[in-house]
Design a protein around this motif. Structure first.
Motif, mmCIF file in Angstrom:
data_model
loop_
_atom_site.group_PDB
_atom_site.id
_atom_site.type_symbol
_atom_site.label_atom_id
_atom_site.label_comp_id
_atom_site.label_asym_id
_atom_site.label_seq_id
_atom_site.Cartn_x
_atom_site.Cartn_y
_atom_site.Cartn_z
ATOM 1 N N SER A 96 0.815 -1.213 0.000
ATOM 2 C CA SER A 96 0.000 0.000 0.000
ATOM 3 C C SER A 96 0.850 1.264 0.000
ATOM 4 C CB SER A 96 -0.945 -0.008 1.202
ATOM 5 O OG SER A 96 -1.824 -1.112 1.141
ATOM 6 N N CYS A 97 1.988 1.245 0.688
ATOM 7 C CA CYS A 97 2.879 2.414 0.681
ATOM 8 C C CYS A 97 3.453 2.659 -0.707
ATOM 9 C CB CYS A 97 3.999 2.229 1.696
ATOM 10 S SG CYS A 97 3.514 2.571 3.404
ATOM 11 N N TRP A 98 3.798 1.599 -1.413
ATOM 12 C CA TRP A 98 4.282 1.753 -2.794
ATOM 13 C C TRP A 98 3.245 2.493 -3.638
ATOM 14 C CZ3 TRP A 98 7.617 2.286 -6.441
ATOM 15 C CH2 TRP A 98 7.367 1.901 -7.764
ATOM 16 N N GLU A 99 1.995 2.115 -3.485
ATOM 17 C CA GLU A 99 0.924 2.765 -4.228
ATOM 18 C C GLU A 99 0.761 4.224 -3.789
ATOM 19 O OE1 GLU A 99 -3.879 2.155 -4.857
ATOM 20 O OE2 GLU A 99 -2.590 0.389 -4.607
ATOM 21 N N ARG A 105 2.887 6.290 -2.301
ATOM 22 C CA ARG A 105 4.032 7.144 -2.598
ATOM 23 C C ARG A 105 4.100 7.556 -4.064
ATOM 24 N NH1 ARG A 105 9.081 4.096 0.397
ATOM 25 N NH2 ARG A 105 9.303 5.548 2.147
ATOM 26 N N THR A 106 3.557 6.735 -4.933
ATOM 27 C CA THR A 106 3.648 7.008 -6.376
ATOM 28 C C THR A 106 2.367 7.615 -6.943
ATOM 29 O OG1 THR A 106 2.971 4.714 -6.804
ATOM 30 C CG2 THR A 106 5.330 5.180 -6.763
ATOM 31 N N ALA A 107 1.386 7.881 -6.088
ATOM 32 C CA ALA A 107 0.064 8.300 -6.564
ATOM 33 C C ALA A 107 -0.012 9.759 -6.979
ATOM 34 C CB ALA A 107 -0.988 8.020 -5.495
ATOM 35 N N THR A 108 0.908 10.587 -6.479
ATOM 36 C CA THR A 108 0.815 12.021 -6.730
ATOM 37 C C THR A 108 2.068 12.543 -7.427
ATOM 38 O OG1 THR A 108 1.628 12.405 -4.482
ATOM 39 C CG2 THR A 108 -0.752 12.465 -4.807
ATOM 40 N N LEU A 109 1.896 13.619 -8.152
ATOM 41 C CA LEU A 109 3.036 14.220 -8.845
ATOM 42 C C LEU A 109 4.046 14.756 -7.848
ATOM 43 C CD1 LEU A 109 4.346 15.048 -11.520
ATOM 44 C CD2 LEU A 109 2.972 17.149 -11.453
ATOM 45 N N ARG A 110 3.554 15.433 -6.817
ATOM 46 C CA ARG A 110 4.405 15.912 -5.729
ATOM 47 C C ARG A 110 4.111 15.088 -4.481
ATOM 48 N NH1 ARG A 110 2.624 20.284 -8.608
ATOM 49 N NH2 ARG A 110 4.241 21.669 -9.431
ATOM 50 N N PRO A 111 5.103 14.849 -3.638
ATOM 51 C CA PRO A 111 4.862 14.038 -2.444
ATOM 52 C C PRO A 111 3.685 14.564 -1.626
ATOM 53 C CG PRO A 111 7.207 14.441 -2.721
ATOM 54 C CD PRO A 111 6.513 15.295 -3.744
ATOM 55 N N GLN A 170 -0.413 12.900 3.230
ATOM 56 C CA GLN A 170 -1.768 12.521 3.610
ATOM 57 C C GLN A 170 -2.252 11.319 2.809
ATOM 58 O OE1 GLN A 170 -3.978 16.212 3.153
ATOM 59 N NE2 GLN A 170 -3.794 16.657 5.336
ATOM 60 N N VAL A 171 -1.912 11.291 1.529
ATOM 61 C CA VAL A 171 -2.292 10.150 0.686
ATOM 62 C C VAL A 171 -1.597 8.883 1.169
ATOM 63 C CG1 VAL A 171 -2.146 9.175 -1.641
ATOM 64 C CG2 VAL A 171 -2.829 11.567 -1.334
ATOM 65 N N VAL A 172 -0.304 8.996 1.467
ATOM 66 C CA VAL A 172 0.456 7.832 1.946
ATOM 67 C C VAL A 172 -0.092 7.343 3.274
ATOM 68 C CG1 VAL A 172 2.734 6.984 2.611
ATOM 69 C CG2 VAL A 172 2.521 8.613 0.731
ATOM 70 N N GLU A 173 -0.370 8.262 4.183
ATOM 71 C CA GLU A 173 -0.878 7.879 5.504
ATOM 72 C C GLU A 173 -2.248 7.216 5.403
ATOM 73 O OE1 GLU A 173 -0.808 11.488 7.710
ATOM 74 O OE2 GLU A 173 1.390 11.586 7.783
ATOM 75 N N ARG A 174 -3.084 7.719 4.517
ATOM 76 C CA ARG A 174 -4.423 7.127 4.375
ATOM 77 C C ARG A 174 -4.321 5.691 3.874
ATOM 78 N NH1 ARG A 174 -8.466 6.311 0.599
ATOM 79 N NH2 ARG A 174 -10.596 6.518 1.425
ATOM 80 N N LEU A 175 -3.484 5.460 2.871
ATOM 81 C CA LEU A 175 -3.380 4.127 2.303
ATOM 82 C C LEU A 175 -2.646 3.148 3.213
ATOM 83 C CD1 LEU A 175 -2.689 4.818 -1.494
ATOM 84 C CD2 LEU A 175 -4.840 4.271 -0.367
ATOM 85 N N SER A 176 -1.779 3.657 4.075
ATOM 86 C CA SER A 176 -0.989 2.771 4.928
ATOM 87 C C SER A 176 -1.597 2.555 6.311
ATOM 88 C CB SER A 176 0.442 3.303 5.065
ATOM 89 O OG SER A 176 0.457 4.600 5.634
ATOM 90 N N GLU A 177 -2.752 3.180 6.591
ATOM 91 C CA GLU A 177 -3.454 2.895 7.842
ATOM 92 C C GLU A 177 -3.730 1.386 7.884
ATOM 93 O OE1 GLU A 177 -6.595 1.736 10.247
ATOM 94 O OE2 GLU A 177 -7.010 2.041 8.119
ATOM 95 N N SER A 219 -3.609 10.445 -8.308
ATOM 96 C CA SER A 219 -4.533 10.583 -7.194
ATOM 97 C C SER A 219 -5.675 11.564 -7.471
ATOM 98 C CB SER A 219 -3.773 11.053 -5.945
ATOM 99 O OG SER A 219 -4.661 11.328 -4.882
ATOM 100 N N VAL A 220 -6.839 11.213 -6.942
ATOM 101 C CA VAL A 220 -7.985 12.114 -7.021
ATOM 102 C C VAL A 220 -7.741 13.374 -6.201
ATOM 103 C CG1 VAL A 220 -9.232 11.166 -5.037
ATOM 104 C CG2 VAL A 220 -10.523 12.096 -6.963
ATOM 105 N N ALA A 221 -6.756 13.334 -5.283
ATOM 106 C CA ALA A 221 -6.442 14.494 -4.444
ATOM 107 C C ALA A 221 -5.622 15.550 -5.179
ATOM 108 C CB ALA A 221 -5.692 14.037 -3.195
ATOM 109 N N GLU A 222 -5.131 15.255 -6.364
ATOM 110 C CA GLU A 222 -4.392 16.252 -7.143
ATOM 111 C C GLU A 222 -5.335 17.419 -7.460
ATOM 112 O OE1 GLU A 222 -1.216 15.853 -7.620
ATOM 113 O OE2 GLU A 222 -0.700 14.040 -8.712
ATOM 114 N N PRO A 223 -4.936 18.674 -7.210
ATOM 115 C CA PRO A 223 -5.848 19.802 -7.439
ATOM 116 C C PRO A 223 -6.427 19.848 -8.847
ATOM 117 C CG PRO A 223 -3.946 20.522 -6.174
ATOM 118 C CD PRO A 223 -3.659 19.106 -6.590
#
Length: 323
Positions: free
Chosen positions: A198-201, A203-209, A212-219, A294-298
């Motif tokens: 999940s961390c691999w996913e 960490r690579t989901a957004t253009l910029r680090p 929050q995305v990493v923490e959500r997926l690694s919970e 990521s859907v979180a990308e502005p």
């Protein structure tokens, strides 16, 4: 730049038994008389959250969100039993019928785009339009790119951590090696593998680090359902026939659709969206120039919020002024 609509609470919540021991969490928000739309989450395994319903104008849409089998608040958690693409399509039909919806708009990203296409091709008469993000067609080359070799060359440091749970002698087939750990009886090894996957996913989901995305997926609980269910689907080619989604696009060629895809999407490369667009003349492809997956990308959020407004306007001539 459009942002998400303000937070809203569901006006109805359901626990819907769908057979095989599975009970789905479903909620409804927005306007009871609005244009029905179903939010189809990614993964498979991720589940919905409070932000899932915020891509839609609540004055215009009847918003349905649900957690797929084994995900989020659906039970049993992280279960792989009777959990295939066919089951998920049938579950969506159960939800639609339970809620008394004749036709709905499908909104899905990543694996959600996969399931949306599979559902639409199985039941085109029940679909009004599709809004898809981060296209994932579940072809062998896509699995190989992200889980065996390809994306690894762009993120060798993150890849090093992804490899860590797997001994050298098993690395010729990483998905299979992960699957053996994620379905094994050693719970410590299982959680170690789930977090690395999940961390691999994340960490690579957004253009910029984006921590929050990493923490959500690694919970821990979410990581377990994501890793187990994703790996279960992917070692089984997502329970789809070879190239099924592109092959069967003629079944839904008449349906309107908007495709949103980040140019620098490493998880699901842009070629996926391009191939889908070429097979779907009635679609509009929006390439977001400064975004990843990521859907979180502005830029992705902006495009999706605009797309929901465009679809409402295109289908029914609706606008905020009409609500």
């Amino acid at each position: 730049m459009q942002t998400l609509y303000p937070e809203i609470k569901p006006y109805a919540r359901h626990e819907l038994p769908v057979g095989d021991g599975h009970v789905l969490y479903v909620d409804e928000s927005g306007s009871r008389d609005g244009l029905p739309v179903v939010f189809i989450h990614g993964g498979p395994g991720a589940g919905c959250d409070a932000s899932s319903r915020r891509f839609f104008d609540p004055a215009l849409y009847r918003i349905v969100t649900f957690d797929q089998r084994g995900c989020g608040r659906s039970t049993p958690h992280a279960s792989l039993e009777n959990n295939t693409t066919r089951h998920l399509i049938e579950d969506m039909q159960c939800i639609r019928e339970h809620l008394g919806i004749d036709k709905w708009v499908l909104f899905g990203g990543s694996w959600g785009s996969t399931l949306a296409l599979a559902y639409a091709q199985a039941h085109p008469e029940r679909v009004q339009a599709l809004i898809l993000r981060g296209i994932f067609l579940c072809r062998p080359e896509e699995f190989h790119w992200f889980y065996q070799e390809g994306a690894s060359r762009l993120f060798p440091d993150y890849w090093h951590d992804y490899l860590a749970p797997i001994p050298q002698e098993e690395r010729s087939n990483l998905m299979r090696a992960y699957y053996s750990r994620l379905t094994g009886s050693d719970q410590i090894a299982q959680m170690h593998a789930a977090k690395a996957w999940s961390c691999w996913e994340g960490r690579t989901a957004t253009l910029r680090p984006n921590s929050q995305v990493v923490e959500r997926l690694s919970e821990p609980m979410r990581a377990l359902s994501i890793a187990r269910i994703e790996c279960h689907y992917f070692v089984n080619s997502a329970f789809l026939e070879p190239n099924q989604l592109l092959r069967d696009m003629a079944k839904i060629a008449h349906l309107p659709g908007i495709i949103v895809h980040g140019r620098y999407d490493v998880i699901c490369p842009l070629e996926n969206a391009w191939a889908l667009h070429q097979a779907w003349p009635n679609s509009e492809l929006q390439i977001i120039r400064d975004a990843g997956h990521s859907v979180a990308e502005p830029g992705i959020t902006d495009a999706l919020v605009r797309a929901t407004g465009e679809i409402a306007s295109r289908l029914f001539g609706l606008s905020p002024a009409d609500a």
